[in-house]
Enzyme design. Structure first.
Site, PDB file in Angstrom:
ATOM      1  CG  ASP A   3      -0.107   5.218 -29.087  1.00  0.00           C
ATOM      2  OD1 ASP A   3       0.419   4.094 -29.055  1.00  0.00           O
ATOM      3  OD2 ASP A   3       0.018   6.071 -28.202  1.00  0.00           O
TER       4      ASP A   3
ATOM      5  CE  LYS B 292      -0.711   3.247 -24.888  1.00  0.00           C
ATOM      6  NZ  LYS B 292       0.009   4.269 -24.264  1.00  0.00           N
TER       7      LYS B 292
ATOM      8  CG  MET C 212      -8.757   9.739 -22.655  1.00  0.00           C
ATOM      9  SD  MET C 212      -7.414   9.023 -21.721  1.00  0.00           S
ATOM     10  CE  MET C 212      -7.017  10.330 -20.590  1.00  0.00           C
TER      11      MET C 212
HETATM   12  N1  SAH Z   1      -2.039  12.914 -26.098  1.00  0.00           N
HETATM   13  C1  SAH Z   1      -3.318  13.122 -26.709  1.00  0.00           C
HETATM   14  C2  SAH Z   1      -4.461  12.654 -25.859  1.00  0.00           C
HETATM   15  C3  SAH Z   1      -4.488  11.163 -25.657  1.00  0.00           C
HETATM   16  S1  SAH Z   1      -5.812  10.641 -24.695  1.00  0.00           S
HETATM   17  C4  SAH Z   1      -3.454  14.599 -27.084  1.00  0.00           C
HETATM   18  O1  SAH Z   1      -2.650  15.421 -26.665  1.00  0.00           O
HETATM   19  O2  SAH Z   1      -4.374  14.933 -27.848  1.00  0.00           O
HETATM   20  C5  SAH Z   1      -7.009  10.230 -25.912  1.00  0.00           C
HETATM   21  C6  SAH Z   1      -8.157  11.198 -25.869  1.00  0.00           C
HETATM   22  O3  SAH Z   1      -7.819  12.367 -26.582  1.00  0.00           O
HETATM   23  C7  SAH Z   1      -9.433  10.714 -26.518  1.00  0.00           C
HETATM   24  O4  SAH Z   1     -10.190   9.913 -25.645  1.00  0.00           O
HETATM   25  C8  SAH Z   1     -10.124  12.011 -26.809  1.00  0.00           C
HETATM   26  O5  SAH Z   1     -10.714  12.546 -25.665  1.00  0.00           O
HETATM   27  C9  SAH Z   1      -8.955  12.914 -27.162  1.00  0.00           C
HETATM   28  N2  SAH Z   1      -8.734  13.005 -28.616  1.00  0.00           N
HETATM   29  C10 SAH Z   1      -7.659  12.630 -29.288  1.00  0.00           C
HETATM   30  N3  SAH Z   1      -7.774  12.943 -30.595  1.00  0.00           N
HETATM   31  C11 SAH Z   1      -8.959  13.556 -30.723  1.00  0.00           C
HETATM   32  C12 SAH Z   1      -9.656  14.162 -31.807  1.00  0.00           C
HETATM   33  N4  SAH Z   1      -9.147  14.172 -33.030  1.00  0.00           N
HETATM   34  N5  SAH Z   1     -10.850  14.727 -31.564  1.00  0.00           N
HETATM   35  C13 SAH Z   1     -11.378  14.732 -30.343  1.00  0.00           C
HETATM   36  N6  SAH Z   1     -10.770  14.180 -29.285  1.00  0.00           N
HETATM   37  C14 SAH Z   1      -9.575  13.606 -29.468  1.00  0.00           C
END
Ligand code: SAH
Length: 526
Positions: free
Chosen positions: A36, A58, A173
């Site tokens: 992704d 994505k 998100m």
């Molecule tokens: N499965 C992932 C989340 C996926 S949804 C997890 O556990 O982290 C995607 C959302 O995750 C983004 O919109 C943001 O809100 C958050 N996100 C993912 N990576 C990030 C990062 N490095 N810093 C801040 N937010 C992050």
């Protein structure tokens, strides 16, 4: 025949080192990797040669491959008997649609395993110095999707309950709906003064954090153009950041540093930069190649026992010499007659890895110093072998000959320009994103200047700082028209990094004093 299998693997929040040991093991083993957008690209470099690597996209609102298509692809690849890694940002079961993909695999009768990951929901706040829970401030934690337009009636979130139902609220998100989210929480009974924070690109070198209250965080975000991907944190724990902020305090945090060494050697420098919070961009300007002909090296290997000294002036010299020795089916026993000298500690370590002890390394790690130090050790008429770069400077053989030594200079390797990435180099320099360029030898400077080209170098003059490993490299840089800002005090990679850190600290101090004097004048005007 092997049975196919799909591993749903959490890649961690952004810093590639935050993947699990199991996750990395599977990336190395996979036949197919489907990844992704938020997966750290560097993790893909661990895939085995020949592995099939598929981007599933994505981006918010535009999926490169539709979700059903991803599920179909997973089942299809596993059906071909392949080991499939489905690599997802953070944890696969935290808003990652990992549940849906596992269900689809179950329905298709495909074997699967889940490898949990470090979720951004916890890790991004942690890297901003915000603990998700704390005995004094938060005993409960809720992780919530910010994706459901909260003013819509069909939202599955009970906003009234969630507003006060947990001490710490973490939204993923949620940036597009930040205004509605904060409003809903206030309407639901959470104090408008509750501390709130946003962490963007958490755990990565470009991490940014914004702190405010439920009432003003949205306005602040709009003002500073704070966008996705970010985590929203609401609750008293945010206040702990003042004491617990650590990542952003690292000496090189937020600095983009260009590494110009050969690919095989760039890693050691990059690792140090990153451990100090900087971002390293590897653009090798040189490549280590075999000498044009091996005649002189081969001849010296044939008569190795005639040499009284062998002087190595680089790790590359050591490695190429022993590679050739092995090529002739010979080993270190051929060196029984020779005393060994190394230019510095890394070259000595390289020799020690072959089980060889070094008699002498100079106090200052450069060729000129070797001759000075060998005076008194070396007797007139002794034979000295110098296996080194074809294009190496003449100062050392000249100085040794003047001392009465019989010097045999052989080309053990050559540094040649690393072709191929000059367009990308020009682009990053042109965008003005680079804070600092590092040079670890004269040839890295020479080919950097060639790759970047003089029009670009004059246009970007003063936009990035230049740091050199020692005076010889610095001299080469100046001769080519670059302004040198830092020269390492000790001519090693460690010394170079130390000098960069020191200069950042003094820059930081001068910024602070500027800030203080601005404040003073404000007081004055008030
Ligand atoms: N499965 C992932 C989340 C996926 S949804 C997890 O556990 O982290 C995607 C959302 O995750 C983004 O919109 C943001 O809100 C958050 N996100 C993912 N990576 C990030 C990062 N490095 N810093 C801040 N937010 C992050």
């Amino acid at each position: 025949m092997y049975e196919g299998v799909v591993y749903l693997v959490g890649a961690g929040p952004g810093d590639p080192k935050l993947i699990t040991v199991r996750g990395l093991e599977l990336i190395k083993k996979a036949d197919t990797i489907i990844y992704d957008r938020l997966v750290a690209p560097r993790l893909l470099a661990f895939a085995r040669p020949g592995a099939e690597i598929i981007y599933a996209g994505k981006e918010p609102g535009c999926h490169a491959i539709k979700q059903e298509e991803i599920c179909r692809l997973l089942a299809e690849k596993a059906g071909e008997g392949k080991v499939v890694v489905r690599l997802k940002g953070g944890d696969p079961f935290v808003f990652g649609r990992g549940g849906e993909e596992a269900e689809a695999l179950h329905e298709a009768g495909v074997r699967f395993e889940i490898v949990p990951g470090v979720t951004s929901a916890i890790a991004a706040p942690a890297y901003a110095g915000i603990p998700a829970t704390h005995r004094d401030y938060a005993s409960t934690l809720a992780i919530i999707t910010g994706n459901e337009a909260p003013l819509k009636d069909d939202s599955s979130i009970d906003w009234e309950k969630i507003a006060t139902g947990a001490d710490t609220l973490i939204f993923l998100m949620g940036m597009a709906n930040l205004q509605e989210i904060t409003q809903r929480l206030i309407n639901g009974g959470r104090s408008s003064q509750t501390p709130a924070a946003l962490v963007r690109w958490g755990t990565r070198p470009e991490q940014r954090t914004l702190v405010g209250t439920l009432e003003n965080i949205n306005e602040q975000a709009e003002r500073s153009g704070f966008t996705n991907p970010a985590v929203i944190i609401v609750g008293e724990v945010v206040l702990l950041r003042e004491k617990l902020k650590w990542f952003e305090n690292k000496p090189l945090f937020g600095k983009k540093i260009l590494v110009t060494r050969a690919r095989e050697q760039a890693g050691a420098l990059s690792e140090k930069i990153e451990a100090l919070g900087g971002e390293s961009l590897e653009f090798p300007t040189i490549k280590i190649a075999e000498p044009v002909d091996f005649a002189s090296l081969d001849q010296s290997i044939k008569e190795l026992n005639n040499f009284n000294w062998v002087v190595f002036t680089s790790v590359n010299g050591v490695e190429s010499f022993f590679k050739r020795l092995r090529h002739h089916r010979k080993d270190i026993r051929e060196l029984y007659n020779a005393r060994l000298c190394a230019i510095g500690p890394k070259t000595r370590e390289a020799l020690e890895r072959y089980g060889l002890l070094v008699e002498y390394i100079p106090g200052e790690y450069r060729a000129e110093e070797i001759a000075v130090g060998l005076r008194g050790k070396l007797t007139c008429g002794e034979r000295v072998l110098l296996p080194r770069a074809a294009e190496a400077r003449k100062v050392l053989p000249k100085a040794l000959s003047e001392m009465g030594a019989v010097v045999t200079e052989v080309a053990a390797y050559r540094t040649v320009p690393a072709a191929g990435n000059s367009a990308a180099l020009k682009e990053v320099l042109g965008r003005g994103e680079i804070d600092l360029v590092t040079f670890t030898s004269s040839s890295t400077v020479r080919y950097f200047v060639e790759m970047a080209g003089s029009p670009l170098l004059s246009a970007t003059r003063g936009k990035f700082a230049v740091a050199c490993i020692g005076p010889v490299t610095a001299g080469a840089a100046r001769a080519l028209g670059l302004q040198v800002d830092m020269v390492a005090e000790e001519y090693t990679i460690e010394g170079l990094v130390e000098t960069i850190v020191k200069s950042q600290e003094s820059e930081f101090r001068s910024q602070n004093s500027e800030f203080r004097s601005q404040n003073k004048s404000m007081v004055f005007y008030l």
